[in-house]
Structure formats: structure tokens, C-alpha cells
Design a protein around this motif. Sequence first.
Motif, PDB file in Angstrom:
ATOM      1  N   VAL A  81      11.295   2.103   5.110  1.00 48.50           N
ATOM      2  CA  VAL A  81      10.856   0.588   4.902  1.00 48.50           C
ATOM      3  C   VAL A  81      11.544  -0.408   5.869  1.00 48.50           C
ATOM      4  O   VAL A  81      12.427   0.028   6.420  1.00 48.50           O
ATOM      5  N   ALA A  82      10.727  -1.303   6.067  1.00 49.72           N
ATOM      6  CA  ALA A  82      11.172  -2.129   7.056  1.00 49.72           C
ATOM      7  C   ALA A  82      12.562  -3.117   6.483  1.00 49.72           C
ATOM      8  O   ALA A  82      12.845  -3.006   5.121  1.00 49.72           O
ATOM      9  N   VAL A  92       1.663  -5.113   4.745  1.00 52.73           N
ATOM     10  CA  VAL A  92       2.631  -6.387   4.475  1.00 52.73           C
ATOM     11  C   VAL A  92       1.581  -7.426   3.976  1.00 52.73           C
ATOM     12  O   VAL A  92       0.543  -7.392   4.173  1.00 52.73           O
ATOM     13  N   GLU A  93       2.139  -8.045   2.902  1.00 49.98           N
ATOM     14  CA  GLU A  93       1.438  -9.126   2.421  1.00 49.98           C
ATOM     15  C   GLU A  93       0.949 -10.175   3.282  1.00 49.98           C
ATOM     16  O   GLU A  93       1.710 -10.702   3.909  1.00 49.98           O
ATOM     17  N   GLY A  94      -0.351 -10.545   3.004  1.00 54.03           N
ATOM     18  CA  GLY A  94      -0.975 -11.520   4.064  1.00 54.03           C
ATOM     19  C   GLY A  94      -2.078 -10.761   4.880  1.00 54.03           C
ATOM     20  O   GLY A  94      -2.358  -9.607   4.921  1.00 54.03           O
ATOM     21  N   SER A  95      -2.575 -11.873   6.100  1.00 52.50           N
ATOM     22  CA  SER A  95      -3.422 -11.052   6.817  1.00 52.50           C
ATOM     23  C   SER A  95      -3.184 -10.412   8.255  1.00 52.50           C
ATOM     24  O   SER A  95      -4.028  -9.806   8.884  1.00 52.50           O
ATOM     25  N   GLY A  96      -1.962 -10.490   8.337  1.00 53.61           N
ATOM     26  CA  GLY A  96      -1.475  -9.901   9.674  1.00 53.61           C
ATOM     27  C   GLY A  96      -1.309  -8.472   9.478  1.00 53.61           C
ATOM     28  O   GLY A  96      -1.328  -7.685   8.480  1.00 53.61           O
ATOM     29  N   ALA A  97      -1.300  -7.797  10.670  1.00 57.23           N
ATOM     30  CA  ALA A  97      -1.142  -6.376  10.922  1.00 57.23           C
ATOM     31  C   ALA A  97       0.445  -6.062  10.790  1.00 57.23           C
ATOM     32  O   ALA A  97       1.434  -6.907  10.315  1.00 57.23           O
ATOM     33  N   LEU A 132       5.890  -0.287  12.343  1.00 51.81           N
ATOM     34  CA  LEU A 132       5.796  -1.269  11.090  1.00 51.81           C
ATOM     35  C   LEU A 132       5.348  -2.572  11.546  1.00 51.81           C
ATOM     36  O   LEU A 132       4.940  -3.396  10.764  1.00 51.81           O
ATOM     37  N   ASP A 133       5.280  -2.846  12.692  1.00 51.25           N
ATOM     38  CA  ASP A 133       5.144  -4.448  13.222  1.00 51.25           C
ATOM     39  C   ASP A 133       3.418  -4.317  13.400  1.00 51.25           C
ATOM     40  O   ASP A 133       3.005  -5.627  13.454  1.00 51.25           O
ATOM     41  N   GLY A 134       2.833  -3.489  13.801  1.00 45.77           N
ATOM     42  CA  GLY A 134       1.476  -3.425  14.192  1.00 45.77           C
ATOM     43  C   GLY A 134       0.550  -2.405  13.653  1.00 45.77           C
ATOM     44  O   GLY A 134      -0.787  -2.819  13.565  1.00 45.77           O
ATOM     45  N   THR A 135       0.743  -1.484  12.984  1.00 43.44           N
ATOM     46  CA  THR A 135      -0.154  -0.540  12.464  1.00 43.44           C
ATOM     47  C   THR A 135      -0.650  -0.972  11.197  1.00 43.44           C
ATOM     48  O   THR A 135       0.014  -1.719  10.270  1.00 43.44           O
ATOM     49  N   ARG A 136      -2.074  -1.106  11.079  1.00 43.80           N
ATOM     50  CA  ARG A 136      -2.817  -1.420   9.729  1.00 43.80           C
ATOM     51  C   ARG A 136      -2.915  -0.200   9.145  1.00 43.80           C
ATOM     52  O   ARG A 136      -3.377   0.905   9.534  1.00 43.80           O
ATOM     53  N   TRP A 171       3.802  -6.186  -0.043  1.00 43.25           N
ATOM     54  CA  TRP A 171       5.132  -7.002  -0.145  1.00 43.25           C
ATOM     55  C   TRP A 171       5.372  -7.952   1.097  1.00 43.25           C
ATOM     56  O   TRP A 171       4.815  -7.461   2.336  1.00 43.25           O
ATOM     57  N   HIS A 172       5.907  -9.147   1.112  1.00 47.44           N
ATOM     58  CA  HIS A 172       6.177  -9.794   2.035  1.00 47.44           C
ATOM     59  C   HIS A 172       7.240  -9.355   2.977  1.00 47.44           C
ATOM     60  O   HIS A 172       8.329  -8.996   2.397  1.00 47.44           O
ATOM     61  N   ARG A 173       7.313  -9.612   4.442  1.00 46.01           N
ATOM     62  CA  ARG A 173       8.418  -9.426   5.040  1.00 46.01           C
ATOM     63  C   ARG A 173       8.539 -10.824   5.901  1.00 46.01           C
ATOM     64  O   ARG A 173       7.820 -11.840   5.638  1.00 46.01           O
TER      65      ARG A 173
END
Length: 202
Positions: free
Chosen positions: A91-92, A120-125, A145-149, A169-171
Amino acid sequence: MARRVVVALLAPVTWSPPGIDPVRWRTALAEDVVDLLATLNEVETAVAVTPADRWLADAVLWPGTAVHEIPEPTPNAVFAALDGYDHAAVVAADAPDLPGLVLGKLLRPLTSRPAAVAPVEGSGAGLLGVAVRLPVPAWVPALDLDGTRPAAVRAAAPRPGDLAVTPAWHRLRGPADLARLDPAVEGWEATRTLLSGAGQPG
């Protein structure tokens, strides 16, 4: 019973709120996530860091918590460092108010599927976390964890049903994410204190 471990990946943090020292911010986030892991039942817990970030692990560890030094801050590197476990989740470390229930839902699918991801909650990768049966299935791609969808991981699976996608969940990766924090949720004391001192909500 399967032997399970949840590992907090103390990867570099690319953003901090204005007026807050980036090192103090990163330390507070990591401290809150490690504190959360300490409350989990029926799993072992650990942290993973690169050798350059061993200081961070030493600053936030609970006594007896395992530390895995890895060559790069990726889930794949963490999984490669683990031995003797049946199931593992990474986990992040920038989700300080993460509920333990969300982690439980990340691990639960492994009873019937080889892998699971929490977006990650939201529309980002990016991913909140990833869980696998060990040894890691050969089809699991290189994960970031920052780029994979989740769709990219599912596309690599032999069958779509081999991957479970669990609740998001959000980061805390940017200014908009601060508004997602819920002051009514217990925990995340280190992050809450830092934000309060900087005049932020929390």
C-alpha cells in the motif's frame, strides 16, 4: 490459514502543502500509515524502503516491525523481497486516513483470485495498493503506484476475472486531495497535527 503480510511502501512523496517542510510531511504521512497497519488483525505488517530512505523507516517503525530494503520503490520489488508468505499486499504511504476495512477488502479476493488492486479515488492514474498470491503470477506487469491504472493490470491477465478491483481510496498527491480528508475519521494524528499547525483544515 494463509500467512499474509501488508507492506507500507515508503516511496518518495512528490508534493507537500504550502508552508510544510517536505521531510516533515513525508514523515507524518508514513507515521500515520504505519500506525494504521499496527491495528490490523490476522496479518503481519512491514515497511519497504530503498537504502537511501532507511532513515524514514527507522523514524516511524513500531518495535518488531520488519523492514525490507529494496532496490527501487515499486510493488514488484517489494514482492520479490518477501519470503514465506502466501498472500501479500503493498500500500502507498501517502493515505494517512486509510480505513483498515479498505485493506481488508484488498486482501479478501486472494482466496479465489490471484491478484487484486485498489484504485486511487478520482480520475487520475495510480493505485492505492495491490495484493497478490505469492509467488507473484507471471502475468502481473511492472507496477507503479503513481502511474499504473487497474485496466492495464487487467489487460495483462489471462482472464479478466483473474484480477479483482476493490474499493478506491484517496491519496494525498496534490492540493485538491486535502479536501477529501475526513476530520471525523479517527487516526491520522501526525498528518492532522501538521496540517493544523499550517492553518489547513483537519
